[in-house]
Scaffold this motif. Sequence first.
Motif, PDB file in Angstrom:
ATOM      1  N   ILE A 412     -47.703 -22.860  -8.828  1.00 26.07           N
ATOM      2  CA  ILE A 412     -46.639 -21.850  -8.874  1.00 26.07           C
ATOM      3  C   ILE A 412     -47.166 -20.566  -8.232  1.00 26.07           C
ATOM      4  O   ILE A 412     -48.358 -20.417  -7.978  1.00 26.07           O
ATOM      5  CB  ILE A 412     -46.164 -21.581 -10.326  1.00 26.07           C
ATOM      6  CG1 ILE A 412     -47.316 -21.054 -11.186  1.00 26.07           C
ATOM      7  CG2 ILE A 412     -45.562 -22.824 -10.946  1.00 26.07           C
ATOM      8  CD1 ILE A 412     -46.881 -20.606 -12.577  1.00 26.07           C
ATOM      9  N   ASN A 413     -46.224 -19.645  -7.971  1.00 30.65           N
ATOM     10  CA  ASN A 413     -46.570 -18.306  -7.461  1.00 30.65           C
ATOM     11  C   ASN A 413     -47.426 -18.382  -6.190  1.00 30.65           C
ATOM     12  O   ASN A 413     -48.521 -17.809  -6.116  1.00 30.65           O
ATOM     13  CB  ASN A 413     -47.295 -17.486  -8.534  1.00 30.65           C
ATOM     14  CG  ASN A 413     -46.473 -17.327  -9.800  1.00 30.65           C
ATOM     15  OD1 ASN A 413     -45.243 -17.258  -9.749  1.00 30.65           O
ATOM     16  ND2 ASN A 413     -47.127 -17.279 -10.941  1.00 30.65           N
ATOM     17  N   ILE A 414     -46.910 -19.081  -5.195  1.00 28.23           N
ATOM     18  CA  ILE A 414     -47.664 -19.284  -3.959  1.00 28.23           C
ATOM     19  C   ILE A 414     -47.405 -18.124  -3.001  1.00 28.23           C
ATOM     20  O   ILE A 414     -46.255 -17.716  -2.789  1.00 28.23           O
ATOM     21  CB  ILE A 414     -47.254 -20.615  -3.290  1.00 28.23           C
ATOM     22  CG1 ILE A 414     -47.493 -21.780  -4.262  1.00 28.23           C
ATOM     23  CG2 ILE A 414     -48.037 -20.833  -2.002  1.00 28.23           C
ATOM     24  CD1 ILE A 414     -46.983 -23.109  -3.746  1.00 28.23           C
ATOM     25  N   GLN A 415     -48.471 -17.576  -2.439  1.00 29.56           N
ATOM     26  CA  GLN A 415     -48.344 -16.571  -1.402  1.00 29.56           C
ATOM     27  C   GLN A 415     -49.364 -16.875  -0.295  1.00 29.56           C
ATOM     28  O   GLN A 415     -50.381 -17.514  -0.535  1.00 29.56           O
ATOM     29  CB  GLN A 415     -48.558 -15.167  -1.956  1.00 29.56           C
ATOM     30  CG  GLN A 415     -49.967 -14.880  -2.457  1.00 29.56           C
ATOM     31  CD  GLN A 415     -50.107 -13.465  -2.997  1.00 29.56           C
ATOM     32  OE1 GLN A 415     -49.243 -12.993  -3.724  1.00 29.56           O
ATOM     33  NE2 GLN A 415     -51.173 -12.800  -2.629  1.00 29.56           N
ATOM     34  N   TYR A 416     -49.024 -16.433   0.928  1.00 21.25           N
ATOM     35  CA  TYR A 416     -49.835 -16.768   2.094  1.00 21.25           C
ATOM     36  C   TYR A 416     -50.377 -15.497   2.743  1.00 21.25           C
ATOM     37  O   TYR A 416     -49.657 -14.489   2.843  1.00 21.25           O
ATOM     38  CB  TYR A 416     -49.003 -17.534   3.127  1.00 21.25           C
ATOM     39  CG  TYR A 416     -48.419 -18.826   2.617  1.00 21.25           C
ATOM     40  CD1 TYR A 416     -49.136 -20.011   2.682  1.00 21.25           C
ATOM     41  CD2 TYR A 416     -47.138 -18.863   2.056  1.00 21.25           C
ATOM     42  CE1 TYR A 416     -48.603 -21.200   2.219  1.00 21.25           C
ATOM     43  CE2 TYR A 416     -46.588 -20.040   1.589  1.00 21.25           C
ATOM     44  CZ  TYR A 416     -47.322 -21.214   1.675  1.00 21.25           C
ATOM     45  OH  TYR A 416     -46.778 -22.377   1.213  1.00 21.25           O
ATOM     46  N   GLU A 417     -51.630 -15.583   3.191  1.00 22.13           N
ATOM     47  CA  GLU A 417     -52.255 -14.521   3.983  1.00 22.13           C
ATOM     48  C   GLU A 417     -52.619 -15.106   5.346  1.00 22.13           C
ATOM     49  O   GLU A 417     -53.138 -16.230   5.441  1.00 22.13           O
ATOM     50  CB  GLU A 417     -53.524 -14.012   3.322  1.00 22.13           C
ATOM     51  CG  GLU A 417     -53.323 -13.370   1.961  1.00 22.13           C
ATOM     52  CD  GLU A 417     -54.652 -13.034   1.303  1.00 22.13           C
ATOM     53  OE1 GLU A 417     -54.631 -12.288   0.307  1.00 22.13           O
ATOM     54  OE2 GLU A 417     -55.715 -13.533   1.766  1.00 22.13           O
ATOM     55  N   ILE A 418     -52.353 -14.313   6.401  1.00 25.37           N
ATOM     56  CA  ILE A 418     -52.786 -14.714   7.733  1.00 25.37           C
ATOM     57  C   ILE A 418     -54.052 -13.942   8.069  1.00 25.37           C
ATOM     58  O   ILE A 418     -54.059 -12.707   8.097  1.00 25.37           O
ATOM     59  CB  ILE A 418     -51.701 -14.433   8.785  1.00 25.37           C
ATOM     60  CG1 ILE A 418     -50.411 -15.164   8.432  1.00 25.37           C
ATOM     61  CG2 ILE A 418     -52.178 -14.857  10.171  1.00 25.37           C
ATOM     62  CD1 ILE A 418     -49.265 -14.869   9.384  1.00 25.37           C
ATOM     63  N   HIS A 419     -55.119 -14.687   8.275  1.00 28.61           N
ATOM     64  CA  HIS A 419     -56.412 -14.089   8.632  1.00 28.61           C
ATOM     65  C   HIS A 419     -56.617 -14.234  10.141  1.00 28.61           C
ATOM     66  O   HIS A 419     -56.359 -15.299  10.713  1.00 28.61           O
ATOM     67  CB  HIS A 419     -57.547 -14.765   7.875  1.00 28.61           C
ATOM     68  CG  HIS A 419     -57.551 -14.476   6.409  1.00 28.61           C
ATOM     69  ND1 HIS A 419     -58.583 -13.803   5.776  1.00 28.61           N
ATOM     70  CD2 HIS A 419     -56.641 -14.744   5.428  1.00 28.61           C
ATOM     71  CE1 HIS A 419     -58.319 -13.689   4.488  1.00 28.61           C
ATOM     72  NE2 HIS A 419     -57.133 -14.268   4.253  1.00 28.61           N
ATOM     73  N   LYS A 420     -57.112 -13.156  10.751  1.00 26.65           N
ATOM     74  CA  LYS A 420     -57.360 -13.150  12.191  1.00 26.65           C
ATOM     75  C   LYS A 420     -58.834 -12.847  12.429  1.00 26.65           C
ATOM     76  O   LYS A 420     -59.402 -11.927  11.817  1.00 26.65           O
ATOM     77  CB  LYS A 420     -56.482 -12.106  12.879  1.00 26.65           C
ATOM     78  CG  LYS A 420     -56.653 -12.020  14.395  1.00 26.65           C
ATOM     79  CD  LYS A 420     -55.681 -10.999  14.986  1.00 26.65           C
ATOM     80  CE  LYS A 420     -55.803 -10.906  16.494  1.00 26.65           C
ATOM     81  NZ  LYS A 420     -54.848  -9.928  17.076  1.00 26.65           N
ATOM     82  N   VAL A 421     -59.436 -13.619  13.315  1.00 25.47           N
ATOM     83  CA  VAL A 421     -60.841 -13.440  13.643  1.00 25.47           C
ATOM     84  C   VAL A 421     -60.951 -13.173  15.141  1.00 25.47           C
ATOM     85  O   VAL A 421     -60.513 -13.989  15.962  1.00 25.47           O
ATOM     86  CB  VAL A 421     -61.674 -14.676  13.266  1.00 25.47           C
ATOM     87  CG1 VAL A 421     -63.136 -14.458  13.641  1.00 25.47           C
ATOM     88  CG2 VAL A 421     -61.536 -14.980  11.773  1.00 25.47           C
ATOM     89  N   VAL A 422     -61.501 -12.006  15.468  1.00 27.34           N
ATOM     90  CA  VAL A 422     -61.778 -11.649  16.867  1.00 27.34           C
ATOM     91  C   VAL A 422     -63.265 -11.339  16.949  1.00 27.34           C
ATOM     92  O   VAL A 422     -63.738 -10.369  16.346  1.00 27.34           O
ATOM     93  CB  VAL A 422     -60.934 -10.449  17.319  1.00 27.34           C
ATOM     94  CG1 VAL A 422     -61.311 -10.059  18.750  1.00 27.34           C
ATOM     95  CG2 VAL A 422     -59.452 -10.766  17.221  1.00 27.34           C
ATOM     96  N   GLY A 423     -63.976 -12.169  17.683  1.00 29.51           N
ATOM     97  CA  GLY A 423     -65.423 -11.994  17.717  1.00 29.51           C
ATOM     98  C   GLY A 423     -65.999 -12.224  16.341  1.00 29.51           C
ATOM     99  O   GLY A 423     -65.792 -13.274  15.722  1.00 29.51           O
ATOM    100  N   ASN A 424     -66.691 -11.225  15.816  1.00 24.61           N
ATOM    101  CA  ASN A 424     -67.269 -11.314  14.478  1.00 24.61           C
ATOM    102  C   ASN A 424     -66.457 -10.543  13.449  1.00 24.61           C
ATOM    103  O   ASN A 424     -66.911 -10.356  12.314  1.00 24.61           O
ATOM    104  CB  ASN A 424     -68.701 -10.782  14.499  1.00 24.61           C
ATOM    105  CG  ASN A 424     -69.618 -11.644  15.353  1.00 24.61           C
ATOM    106  OD1 ASN A 424     -69.488 -12.867  15.360  1.00 24.61           O
ATOM    107  ND2 ASN A 424     -70.548 -11.003  16.073  1.00 24.61           N
TER     108      ASN A 424
END
Length: 578
Positions: A412-424
């Motif tokens: 239950i209570n699902i939420q999403y995060e978008i993680h971005k990686v540029v270089g380090n």
Amino acid sequence: MNRIYFFLGLLLWSGGAWAQINPPEFICVINDTLFWNPPVNNCGPFVSYQVFVSDSADGPFTLLTEIADETATSFYPGNQGSTVQFYYLLSNYNCPGETPIPSDTLDNRQPDISRIQSASVENGQVQLSWYPSPSPEVIAYIIYRQTDIGVIPVDTVYSTNVYIDPVATPDQNSESYFVNALDACGNTSIFDQPHQTIFLQTTELPCEQSVRLSWSPYKNWVNGVEKYEIRASENGNTPFLVGTTDGADTTFLFENAPDQTEVCFTVRAIEQNTGVISNSNEVCMTLDVIEPVEYLVIKNVSYDEFNGIEVVWEWNPNAEITDFTVFRSDDNVHFEPIATQTITFPLDPQDTFFDNTINPSVERYFYKIATTDICGNIVESNIGPTIFLNGKAQSNQINQLFWTPLNLDNLINIQYEIHKVVGNSESIIAQYFGLPVPHLDHIDPSAIEESRSCYFIVATSEFINPVTGEKDIIRTRSNTLCLEQFGQIIAPNAFTPNGRNPEFRPLVILTKIGAYKLVVFNRYGEKVFESNQLEQGWNGRKNGIGRPLPQGTYPYHIRVVQPNGRVIEKKGLVLLLR
């Protein structure tokens, strides 16, 4: 024999007291001979005993004989054959004014049967109870028990209708009884139908976590058995009702048997209409059942940073299983086993499997766990899918992202995060609640390092164990997706050497340059300018240093070679204004 009471209404009053002449104590009739005990009467001299007879209990009675011997205690009226005769006695004393009262009325038959009420096992012994014989001459009851050598008398009891058999073994077999009424002359009633104790037996079914109960039926109640009640006690506690069966059933399955618990069983028969009961022997056993898999739930299927997959599940740690198998599918239809592991006890409430054999080109994976217990029973978990992140680099410096939802039971209570990686460098660029929606990431054209951006999704949810109700916070990571924006050449379509835009100089974005070449032609195809330096643009002169060329449209060709060898080219027309 039947006792019939006659109440005489002719009682005389004399001297302030009721006067009466006592009758002989009529004991019994055996082989048509009447037996009695002499009475005690002090009112006057003895005259005779009077014997009255009738062929009906309701009379009329006639005087059969008079016996002048005061010491007489019996009389034989002759062989009556099969004729039923009823008798009573009077004492004839010379006691003027006093009334003789009659004795009990007896017949010349055997005592009536005493019907058994129940044969029940109480505290490990047989307790036999019966209804009194209606015959008044009955003084005792003979108890008979069926044995290997036949029916034998085991006791004679007086002044009670209950008997406890001290030597019976109702815990080894069903015990069968008869009860015969006995009078003072030794006459006994005929044998009625026997009653048997209920003999209970049990069979433990470890693989079914059950105990099968079977018992001998209770027979010969007049009204029959209404039902059987099955009772159990655990570890010496108060017995409780675990089930009932119809009066025709003699088996019962006790399910969900608790492991390593002493359980004692009894069966109780209840007679139809009367509520009379009979208990069986008690059977006690310490249960040793195979603890089943009560729950097997995948709670997380998550990628790690190296694009391996971790599968996490919960199960009841007391489950007696031998091994588990991990199954994988790429279409949620066809599952293949990828690993089987034997179990080391004790089980942890949570276990984990790492899958490093995945194919990164597969869009999505589905997992399930199957356990096998000691009995060979197989239990399968729910299906746990991965979150699959996909996307594409668009030509307008936008990366479009879309992903599958987190479809796992008990979350239950699902939420999403978008993680971005540029270089380090890693950052969270967006958050979404509920169902995922496509996300557009705008790339900074001036930041060459953003030409290759990597992304992954982290879903945060709350897991609730379906059996225990315990909660846990779960973080689920998707696969890592890297998108590359191709380098682009941006060229102006006009320039004015003496104006605000004095030279024709293209702009190369989102890539580093390995090699560069700009060539400008006139309308006749003659090369008028060439440069290998991005910083060097065309100022409208022949070769950049000669005479100014006339106003007009000039074709150009730009070629850029990226460090990875990819070639970017652009052809077009530029307008030279004067």
